[in-house]
Structures are given as structure tokens and as C-alpha cells.
Design a protein around this motif. Structure first.
Motif, PDB file in Angstrom:
ATOM      1  N   GLY A   8       9.514 -10.593 -23.829  1.00  0.00           N
ATOM      2  CA  GLY A   8       8.819 -10.172 -25.038  1.00  0.00           C
ATOM      3  C   GLY A   8       8.495 -11.353 -25.920  1.00  0.00           C
ATOM      4  O   GLY A   8       9.032 -12.453 -25.728  1.00  0.00           O
ATOM      5  N   ASP A  15       2.042 -10.553 -31.550  1.00  0.00           N
ATOM      6  CA  ASP A  15       2.070  -9.743 -30.330  1.00  0.00           C
ATOM      7  C   ASP A  15       0.710  -9.053 -30.185  1.00  0.00           C
ATOM      8  O   ASP A  15       0.497  -7.958 -30.706  1.00  0.00           O
ATOM      9  CB  ASP A  15       3.200  -8.713 -30.424  1.00  0.00           C
ATOM     10  CG  ASP A  15       3.371  -7.897 -29.150  1.00  0.00           C
ATOM     11  OD1 ASP A  15       2.512  -7.980 -28.255  1.00  0.00           O
ATOM     12  OD2 ASP A  15       4.374  -7.172 -29.060  1.00  0.00           O
ATOM     13  N   ARG A  17      -0.787  -7.512 -27.714  1.00  0.00           N
ATOM     14  CA  ARG A  17      -0.733  -6.197 -27.062  1.00  0.00           C
ATOM     15  C   ARG A  17      -0.218  -5.146 -28.047  1.00  0.00           C
ATOM     16  O   ARG A  17      -0.731  -4.026 -28.110  1.00  0.00           O
ATOM     17  CB  ARG A  17       0.142  -6.273 -25.814  1.00  0.00           C
ATOM     18  CG  ARG A  17       0.058  -5.058 -24.944  1.00  0.00           C
ATOM     19  CD  ARG A  17       0.736  -5.251 -23.620  1.00  0.00           C
ATOM     20  NE  ARG A  17       2.053  -5.849 -23.759  1.00  0.00           N
ATOM     21  CZ  ARG A  17       2.944  -5.930 -22.797  1.00  0.00           C
ATOM     22  NH1 ARG A  17       2.675  -5.462 -21.608  1.00  0.00           N
ATOM     23  NH2 ARG A  17       4.112  -6.471 -22.992  1.00  0.00           N
ATOM     24  N   GLY A  18       0.782  -5.487 -28.836  1.00  0.00           N
ATOM     25  CA  GLY A  18       1.308  -4.573 -29.847  1.00  0.00           C
ATOM     26  C   GLY A  18       0.295  -4.309 -30.947  1.00  0.00           C
ATOM     27  O   GLY A  18       0.172  -3.186 -31.442  1.00  0.00           O
ATOM     28  N   ALA A  21      -2.182  -1.815 -29.603  1.00  0.00           N
ATOM     29  CA  ALA A  21      -1.607  -0.468 -29.530  1.00  0.00           C
ATOM     30  C   ALA A  21      -1.525   0.163 -30.918  1.00  0.00           C
ATOM     31  O   ALA A  21      -1.803   1.355 -31.087  1.00  0.00           O
ATOM     32  CB  ALA A  21      -0.228  -0.514 -28.886  1.00  0.00           C
ATOM     33  N   THR A  38       5.954  -5.296 -28.348  1.00  0.00           N
ATOM     34  CA  THR A  38       5.998  -4.808 -26.972  1.00  0.00           C
ATOM     35  C   THR A  38       6.922  -5.677 -26.123  1.00  0.00           C
ATOM     36  O   THR A  38       7.215  -6.822 -26.463  1.00  0.00           O
ATOM     37  CB  THR A  38       4.594  -4.808 -26.338  1.00  0.00           C
ATOM     38  OG1 THR A  38       4.090  -6.135 -26.309  1.00  0.00           O
ATOM     39  CG2 THR A  38       3.657  -3.907 -27.113  1.00  0.00           C
ATOM     40  N   ARG A  39       7.352  -5.109 -25.034  1.00  0.00           N
ATOM     41  CA  ARG A  39       8.181  -5.799 -24.048  1.00  0.00           C
ATOM     42  C   ARG A  39       7.665  -5.452 -22.664  1.00  0.00           C
ATOM     43  O   ARG A  39       7.103  -4.377 -22.446  1.00  0.00           O
ATOM     44  CB  ARG A  39       9.643  -5.344 -24.133  1.00  0.00           C
ATOM     45  CG  ARG A  39      10.282  -5.468 -25.495  1.00  0.00           C
ATOM     46  CD  ARG A  39      10.807  -6.864 -25.702  1.00  0.00           C
ATOM     47  NE  ARG A  39      11.285  -7.106 -27.051  1.00  0.00           N
ATOM     48  CZ  ARG A  39      12.486  -6.854 -27.505  1.00  0.00           C
ATOM     49  NH1 ARG A  39      13.369  -6.283 -26.723  1.00  0.00           N
ATOM     50  NH2 ARG A  39      12.819  -7.160 -28.729  1.00  0.00           N
ATOM     51  N   THR A  40       7.864  -6.339 -21.731  1.00  0.00           N
ATOM     52  CA  THR A  40       7.578  -6.077 -20.330  1.00  0.00           C
ATOM     53  C   THR A  40       8.908  -6.096 -19.594  1.00  0.00           C
ATOM     54  O   THR A  40       9.693  -7.032 -19.761  1.00  0.00           O
ATOM     55  CB  THR A  40       6.629  -7.136 -19.741  1.00  0.00           C
ATOM     56  OG1 THR A  40       5.426  -7.144 -20.512  1.00  0.00           O
ATOM     57  CG2 THR A  40       6.303  -6.825 -18.295  1.00  0.00           C
TER      58      THR A  40
END
Length: 94
Positions: A8, A15, A17-18, A21, A38-40
Motif C-alpha cells: 500500500g 493514493d 487509485r483511492g 474510487a 487502498t491496498r493490494t
């Protein structure tokens, strides 16, 4: 035994991607969403030795922008945690 690897953004790092979203939640769902982090998560189906795990973390993350850990990264202060998983056999997760 399976191992969990979590990647993350580092604290204080944006972030994207966050951010995307959160924007979609506001636009499409009319939800007053504040920043999202977010986290992967990767799960292995084999055991890794500590030195192998360090190599995998280095390969999966950007050491300047991201942090990587076996198991879970520390959870930032938040109100909600949402996990999105994929069915077995799905190969295009990211």
C-alpha cells in the motif's frame, strides 16, 4: 501454508487509485466519501523463507512510494474497511 503479502501507499503519499474510487463513490453513488486508502493483497500457495519474502516484497512494491509487509500493514485511522476479493480462477485481478 499460504502467506499473505500486503502492499500500500506509504503514509503521507497520495493514493491515485483511492482518489479515483472516492470520486466515483461521490459521483455515481452520491456518498460523501472522504479520502480512501487502498491496498493490494497477494496470497501465495507456498511457503517463502524470510529472505525470499523480502525479495518478493521488493519486486511487488516501489520502495519510495509504497510499503510492503507479510501479513497486514498497519491500519490508518478509518471508519470503514472494505475488502474486495475475486473468485478462484480469476487471473486478471489488477
Amino acid at each position: 501454508m499460504a502467506q499473505r503479502i500486503e502492499v500500500g501507499p506509504r503514509p503521507g503519499i497520495d493514493d491515485p487509485r483511492g482518489r479515483g474510487a472516492a470520486r466515483q463513490a461521490r459521483e455515481y453513488l452520491d456518498l460523501p466519501v472522504v479520502p480512501i486508502r487502498t491496498r493490494t493483497v497477494y496470497k501465495t500457495s507456498f511457503d517463502l523463507a524470510p529472505e525470499e519474502l523480502a525479495q518478493v516484497c521488493a519486486a511487488l512494491s516501489d520502495p519510495v512510494l509504497e510499503e510492503c509487509a507479510e501479513g497486514r500493514l498497519p491500519l490508518p485511522p478509518c471508519q470503514w474497511v472494505i475488502a474486495v476479493g475475486f473468485r478462484p480462477g480469476v487471473t486478471d485481478n489488477l
